[in-house]
Design a protein around this motif. Structure first.
Motif, PDB file in Angstrom:
ATOM      1  N   GLY A  96      42.448  39.187  55.488  1.00 38.26           N
ATOM      2  CA  GLY A  96      41.402  39.276  54.549  1.00 38.26           C
ATOM      3  C   GLY A  96      41.174  37.965  53.737  1.00 38.26           C
ATOM      4  N   THR A  97      40.122  37.748  53.051  1.00 39.03           N
ATOM      5  CA  THR A  97      39.942  36.572  52.296  1.00 39.03           C
ATOM      6  C   THR A  97      39.331  37.129  50.625  1.00 39.03           C
ATOM      7  OG1 THR A  97      39.325  35.281  54.107  1.00 39.03           O
ATOM      8  CG2 THR A  97      38.716  34.524  51.757  1.00 39.03           C
ATOM      9  N   VAL A  98      40.130  36.733  49.912  1.00 35.24           N
ATOM     10  CA  VAL A  98      39.828  37.163  48.500  1.00 35.24           C
ATOM     11  C   VAL A  98      38.402  36.413  48.061  1.00 35.24           C
ATOM     12  CG1 VAL A  98      40.508  36.966  46.049  1.00 35.24           C
ATOM     13  CG2 VAL A  98      42.399  37.499  47.809  1.00 35.24           C
ATOM     14  N   ILE A  99      37.697  37.338  47.518  1.00 34.28           N
ATOM     15  CA  ILE A  99      36.345  37.003  46.969  1.00 34.28           C
ATOM     16  C   ILE A  99      36.329  36.874  45.451  1.00 34.28           C
ATOM     17  CG2 ILE A  99      33.594  37.296  46.754  1.00 34.28           C
ATOM     18  CD1 ILE A  99      33.862  38.553  49.509  1.00 34.28           C
ATOM     19  N   TYR A 100      36.940  37.961  44.976  1.00 30.66           N
ATOM     20  CA  TYR A 100      37.185  38.213  43.464  1.00 30.66           C
ATOM     21  C   TYR A 100      38.550  38.776  43.523  1.00 30.66           C
ATOM     22  CZ  TYR A 100      32.005  37.865  42.889  1.00 30.66           C
ATOM     23  OH  TYR A 100      30.860  37.599  43.176  1.00 30.66           O
ATOM     24  N   PRO A 101      39.714  38.179  42.791  1.00 27.69           N
ATOM     25  CA  PRO A 101      40.884  38.794  42.703  1.00 27.69           C
ATOM     26  C   PRO A 101      41.080  40.092  42.139  1.00 27.69           C
ATOM     27  CG  PRO A 101      40.617  36.742  41.321  1.00 27.69           C
ATOM     28  CD  PRO A 101      39.340  36.822  42.065  1.00 27.69           C
ATOM     29  N   ARG A 110      40.488  49.124  38.233  1.00 23.05           N
ATOM     30  CA  ARG A 110      40.941  47.833  38.639  1.00 23.05           C
ATOM     31  C   ARG A 110      40.663  47.612  39.849  1.00 23.05           C
ATOM     32  NH1 ARG A 110      44.883  44.386  37.405  1.00 23.05           N
ATOM     33  NH2 ARG A 110      46.331  43.629  39.012  1.00 23.05           N
ATOM     34  N   GLY A 111      40.192  46.458  40.209  1.00 19.03           N
ATOM     35  CA  GLY A 111      39.798  46.057  41.658  1.00 19.03           C
ATOM     36  C   GLY A 111      39.477  44.756  41.953  1.00 19.03           C
ATOM     37  N   GLY A 112      39.017  44.514  43.134  1.00 19.92           N
ATOM     38  CA  GLY A 112      38.918  43.138  43.784  1.00 19.92           C
ATOM     39  C   GLY A 112      37.791  43.203  44.729  1.00 19.92           C
ATOM     40  N   ARG A 113      37.329  42.091  45.195  1.00 21.98           N
ATOM     41  CA  ARG A 113      36.412  42.275  46.295  1.00 21.98           C
ATOM     42  C   ARG A 113      37.138  41.203  47.339  1.00 21.98           C
ATOM     43  NH1 ARG A 113      30.106  41.553  46.321  1.00 21.98           N
ATOM     44  NH2 ARG A 113      30.264  42.861  44.718  1.00 21.98           N
ATOM     45  N   PHE A 114      36.907  41.459  48.561  1.00 23.13           N
ATOM     46  CA  PHE A 114      37.521  40.762  49.680  1.00 23.13           C
ATOM     47  C   PHE A 114      36.716  40.861  51.103  1.00 23.13           C
ATOM     48  CE2 PHE A 114      40.645  42.761  47.239  1.00 23.13           C
ATOM     49  CZ  PHE A 114      41.639  41.643  47.138  1.00 23.13           C
ATOM     50  N   ALA A 115      36.683  39.578  51.854  1.00 24.52           N
ATOM     51  CA  ALA A 115      36.001  39.539  52.942  1.00 24.52           C
ATOM     52  C   ALA A 115      36.898  39.738  54.298  1.00 24.52           C
ATOM     53  CB  ALA A 115      35.323  38.354  53.149  1.00 24.52           C
ATOM     54  N   ASP A 116      36.686  40.439  55.061  1.00 24.35           N
ATOM     55  CA  ASP A 116      37.349  40.756  56.408  1.00 24.35           C
ATOM     56  C   ASP A 116      37.107  39.711  57.388  1.00 24.35           C
ATOM     57  OD1 ASP A 116      35.041  41.619  58.006  1.00 24.35           O
ATOM     58  OD2 ASP A 116      35.310  43.674  57.695  1.00 24.35           O
TER      59      ASP A 116
END
Length: 148
Positions: A96-101, A110-116
């Motif tokens: 996956g790729t980090v969009i927002y750490p 607590r969270g973040g956003r990722f792209a598959d």
């Protein structure tokens, strides 16, 4: 073993006109509004509707999220887990790729956003503070009054 347990998987719809979408899904699917948080200007930053036994999140476009008809992704998957750092590490290790750490958010998550690798976006979250809807709206107002 992944090191975390999935608590909730929820589609998150980004739309142009969240209140109109909430009304539409109410009329079309019998959905009922269960949560709604806005900026001080009234833009919906998070709402939840119950559709039968399921929950769908809806938000107005903006804040880096264009609606699909404006070139955005059609759905963001929101995955609540017991250990967001372990989930983020697993997502990263799988490609996956980090969009927002991952970071602490003022509304108790607590969270973040990722792209598959297939182009879908995933919000990975963990509850870190139990907050009332009124407290969440207050910190949302504070957060967006600084940005808008």
């Amino acid at each position: 073993m992944t090191g975390f347990h999935v608590i909730k998987l929820q589609p998150r719809l980004v739309v142009s006109g969240a209140d109109a979408a909430i009304d539409f899904y109410g009329r079309a699917l019998g959905a009922t509004l269960t949560e709604r948080y806005t900026t001080p200007q009234g833009k919906v930053v998070h709402a939840e509707i119950a559709v039968g036994d399921f929950t769908v999140a809806i938000k107005d476009e903006g804040d880096g999220d264009p609606a699909p008809r404006d070139g955005g992704v059609p759905v963001i998957m929101s995955l609540r887990v017991t250990d967001v750092d372990a989930a983020a590490a697993a997502f990263d290790a799988a490609g996956g790729t980090v969009i927002y750490p991952v970071s602490d958010w003022p509304h108790g998550e607590r969270g973040g956003r990722f792209a598959d690798p297939f182009g879908h976006q995933w919000m990975l979250t963990q509850v870190i503070a139990d907050m009332s809807p009124e407290e969440i709206q207050r910190v949302t107002d504070e957060m967006f009054s600084r940005d808008d």
